[in-house]
Design a protein around this motif. Structure first.
Motif, PDB file in Angstrom:
ATOM      1  N   ALA A   1       0.768  -1.126  -0.048  1.00 10.24           N
ATOM      2  CA  ALA A   1      -0.145   0.015  -0.096  1.00 10.24           C
ATOM      3  C   ALA A   1       0.729   1.263   0.047  1.00 10.24           C
ATOM      4  N   PRO A   2       1.870   1.264   0.800  1.00 12.00           N
ATOM      5  CA  PRO A   2       2.762   2.785   0.769  1.00 12.00           C
ATOM      6  C   PRO A   2       3.280   3.041  -0.589  1.00 12.00           C
ATOM      7  N   VAL A   3       3.407   2.108  -1.438  1.00 11.00           N
ATOM      8  CA  VAL A   3       3.979   2.426  -2.747  1.00 11.00           C
ATOM      9  C   VAL A   3       3.034   3.191  -3.578  1.00 11.00           C
ATOM     10  N   ALA A   4       1.846   2.704  -3.850  1.00 10.89           N
ATOM     11  CA  ALA A   4       0.679   3.383  -4.282  1.00 10.89           C
ATOM     12  C   ALA A   4       0.521   4.768  -3.922  1.00 10.89           C
ATOM     13  N   ARG A   5       0.465   5.034  -2.178  1.00  5.84           N
ATOM     14  CA  ARG A   5       0.154   5.965  -1.706  1.00  5.84           C
ATOM     15  C   ARG A   5       1.547   7.171  -2.245  1.00  5.84           C
ATOM     16  N   GLU A   6       2.565   6.490  -1.943  1.00  7.12           N
ATOM     17  CA  GLU A   6       3.879   7.542  -2.027  1.00  7.12           C
ATOM     18  C   GLU A   6       4.353   7.682  -3.666  1.00  7.12           C
ATOM     19  N   TYR A   7       4.192   6.714  -4.290  1.00  6.99           N
ATOM     20  CA  TYR A   7       4.958   7.025  -5.682  1.00  6.99           C
ATOM     21  C   TYR A   7       4.035   6.755  -6.679  1.00  6.99           C
ATOM     22  N   GLY A   8       2.782   6.295  -6.721  1.00  2.00           N
ATOM     23  CA  GLY A   8       1.820   6.268  -7.813  1.00  2.00           C
ATOM     24  C   GLY A   8       1.544   4.805  -8.548  1.00  2.00           C
TER      25      GLY A   8
ATOM     26  N   ASP B   1       2.343   3.570 -11.382  1.00  2.00           N
ATOM     27  CA  ASP B   1       3.308   2.852 -12.043  1.00  2.00           C
ATOM     28  C   ASP B   1       4.325   2.202 -11.264  1.00  2.00           C
ATOM     29  N   TYR B   2       4.701   2.638 -10.014  1.00  2.00           N
ATOM     30  CA  TYR B   2       5.549   2.084  -9.213  1.00  2.00           C
ATOM     31  C   TYR B   2       4.982   0.995  -8.453  1.00  2.00           C
ATOM     32  N   PHE B   3       3.800   1.095  -8.356  1.00  2.00           N
ATOM     33  CA  PHE B   3       3.066   0.129  -7.554  1.00  2.00           C
ATOM     34  C   PHE B   3       2.884  -1.005  -8.484  1.00  2.00           C
ATOM     35  N   ILE B   4       2.680  -1.165  -9.787  1.00  3.78           N
ATOM     36  CA  ILE B   4       2.641  -2.270 -10.606  1.00  3.78           C
ATOM     37  C   ILE B   4       3.887  -2.854 -10.787  1.00  3.78           C
ATOM     38  N   ALA B   5       4.905  -1.991 -10.848  1.00  5.64           N
ATOM     39  CA  ALA B   5       6.258  -2.274 -11.096  1.00  5.64           C
ATOM     40  C   ALA B   5       6.585  -3.243  -9.946  1.00  5.64           C
TER      41      ALA B   5
END
Length: 507
Positions: free
Chosen positions: A95-102, A104-108
């Motif tokens: 969850a922190p990836v989507a919240r902080e980086y968006g 694209d980074y979440f899917i990566a």
């Protein structure tokens, strides 16, 4: 006598019946698999939406992920009838990836997590399951049952009063229906009857549609737009590694649980790399990734009686059909019906035998303590990896303490005067826990000039024991006494020769 081919014997060990072909040829079995897949699909919808919210992404991300992973694992996984989809454990980790980086980074992160799972599978991580004690497994199951139940509580708080009788009626159907017939899964009957009642009488109660917007189109390929640099790897790698570890642990533990329920063996290594491949496919279609789902798996295997990959495959297919073609119908299913199903699953999942007074009296206190540590840690953190890791650590510590007391040293004297000899017999397994106080078991100043240490009934397992023996010999030599160590088996003797005198100064 005819020799049995090892390959054939191993293949038969993993042959789970009924097979897909047997189910396809048997109308009764096929009907059971189809209906089980439909029930699971209905239960997946609100869960996938809820986990998407936890991860901080659009509900469609969780729904598409559940569809892709269920269909993929039906072909790639090693445990038939186990359900894989978007899960809360994975959602919490990334969850922190989507919240902080968006996004694209979440899917990566999801894609990298899948790659790491495949690498871990090839390294044989699934074989580590043998080191998880039964007490940890029982704690894992009980903790999951508690988490499944507590996850339903928000649906029972500050809701219209009609929700409570609907849940009660749903539970009554779930308990009584199997006594009448098992041809139609009780969860499906519950969902249909409660939905019909709500529609006919026009009751206003929370439904699936209230949980989030359902998708209107098929999932599409998603290529994350992130720079291929070490900086990007530094951002997503920790989350991807945590996702891979949590996902594999939950999946392999769930597979072992289903093995126990169905009295079958499944391919854990194949399941491990199958989970990785499913996560890569999920990320490729813009999904949030996931792992095995204990609740939906129990609905499929225990409540609905499914046993083949057909139910897993159809769960994914029905999920997509329901949200795309029948979204308006699915949206009116009352959450009370799904809550009743999940409460039954939590009751069926919990190992009630483990907390009976008679069991607790017979069970060693250390085993009960390990089980409770696993339960408390998992429920407290809502993280299965932490709970199981602490449970295994506690089991190791308690085992070491218990085994440490099995090593004994017995002293005897032979001869008199200058011809006297002190004989010490060491009995038990010697490792860091049991050998730490080995040096205190000898009477250095009172012993005669000749000392014999008999190791025939003991075994050296680690460098700590060699260091302890070196310390004993050194203390005697400082007093001018001769020491002989006898009875070491070949392995222990070679280990002692290799390390003795090379472990630093003795104090």
């Amino acid at each position: 006598m005819t020799a049995v081919s090892p390959t054939r014997d191993n293949a038969s060990r993993y042959r789970i019946e009924p097979t897909v072909m047997q189910a396809l040829r048997n109308p009764r079995l096929l009907t059971r698999e189809v209906l089980a897949g439909l029930v699971v699909a209905l239960a997946l919808i609100p869960e996938a939406i809820a986990f998407s919210i936890i991860a901080g992404v659009d509900p469609r991300v969780g729904l598409f992920s559940s569809f892709v992973m269920a269909v993929a694992i039906a072909f790639l996984g090693g445990r038939p009838a186990m359900i894989t989809a978007a899960t809360g454990a994975i959602a919490l980790v990334i969850a922190p990836v989507a919240r902080e980086y968006g996004m694209d980074y979440f899917i990566a992160t999801v894609l990298l997590g899948g790659v790491i799972q495949i690498i871990l599978a090839l390294l044989g991580v699934a074989k580590l399951m043998r080191f998880i004690p039964r007490s940890v497994m029982v704690g894992f199951v009980n903790a999951l049952a508690i988490l499944i139940f507590t996850a339903q509580l928000p649906q029972l708080y500050e809701v219209p009063w009609l929700v409570y009788p609907l849940v009660a009626v749903g539970l009554a159907i779930l308990f009584l229906m199997p006594r009448i017939t098992k041809v139609i899964p009780a969860p499906l009957v519950t969902i249909v009857l409660l939905t019909a009642a709500v529609v006919v009488f026009g009751w206003s109660v929370p439904n699936v549609g209230d949980q989030g917007e359902l998708p209107q189109s098929l999932p599409e390929l998603f290529i994350p737009n992130v720079p291929l640099t070490l900086e990007t790897l530094g951002i997503i790698a920790p989350y991807a590694l945590a996702m891979a570890a949590v996902g594999l642990l939950e999946s392999l533990m769930t597979a072992k649980l289903v093995d126990d329920i169905t009295d079958t063996h499944s391919r854990k290594t194949r399941e491990a790399w199958g989970q990785g491949a499913a996560n890569i496919l999920s990320g490729a279609f813009g999904g949030m990734g996931g792992c095995a789902m204990i609740g939906q798996t129990m609905i499929n295997v225990k409540a609905s009686g499914a046993r083949t990959r057909i139910s897993t495959f159809l769960a994914g297919v029905f999920l997509l059909i329901l949200v795309l073609a029948l979204g308006d119908v699915v949206a009116i299913i009352p959450m009370a019906a799904l809550v009743a199903v999940m409460i039954l699953v939590s009751i069926a999942t919990f190992d009630w035998h483990s907390i009976r007074l008679s069991t607790l009296k017979r069970m060693p206190k250390s085993e009960t303590a390990v089980m409770l540590i696993t339960v408390v840690a998992t429920v407290w953190t809502h993280n299965l990896a932490i709970g199981v890791a602490l449970g295994v650590l506690a089991a190791m510590v308690m085992f070491a303490r218990r085994v440490a007391h099995f090593a004994t040293v017995t002293r005897s004297l032979t001869g008199e005067g200058d011809g006297a000899t002190a004989h010490y017999e060491v009995v038990g397994e010697l490792f860091f826990a049991s050998s730490n106080d080995l040096t205190t078991q000898f009477e250095y100043t009172d012993d005669p000039s000749v000392v014999v240490i008999d190791m025939t009934r003991s075994h050296i397992w680690d460098a700590s024991t060699v260091a302890a023996l070196d310390a004993v010999v050194t203390k005697y030599e400082r007093l001018g006494k001769a020491v002989s160590i006898l009875g070491l088996n070949d392995t222990a003797a070679a280990f002692h020769r290799r390390l003795s005198g090379n472990l630093g100064a003795d104090h």
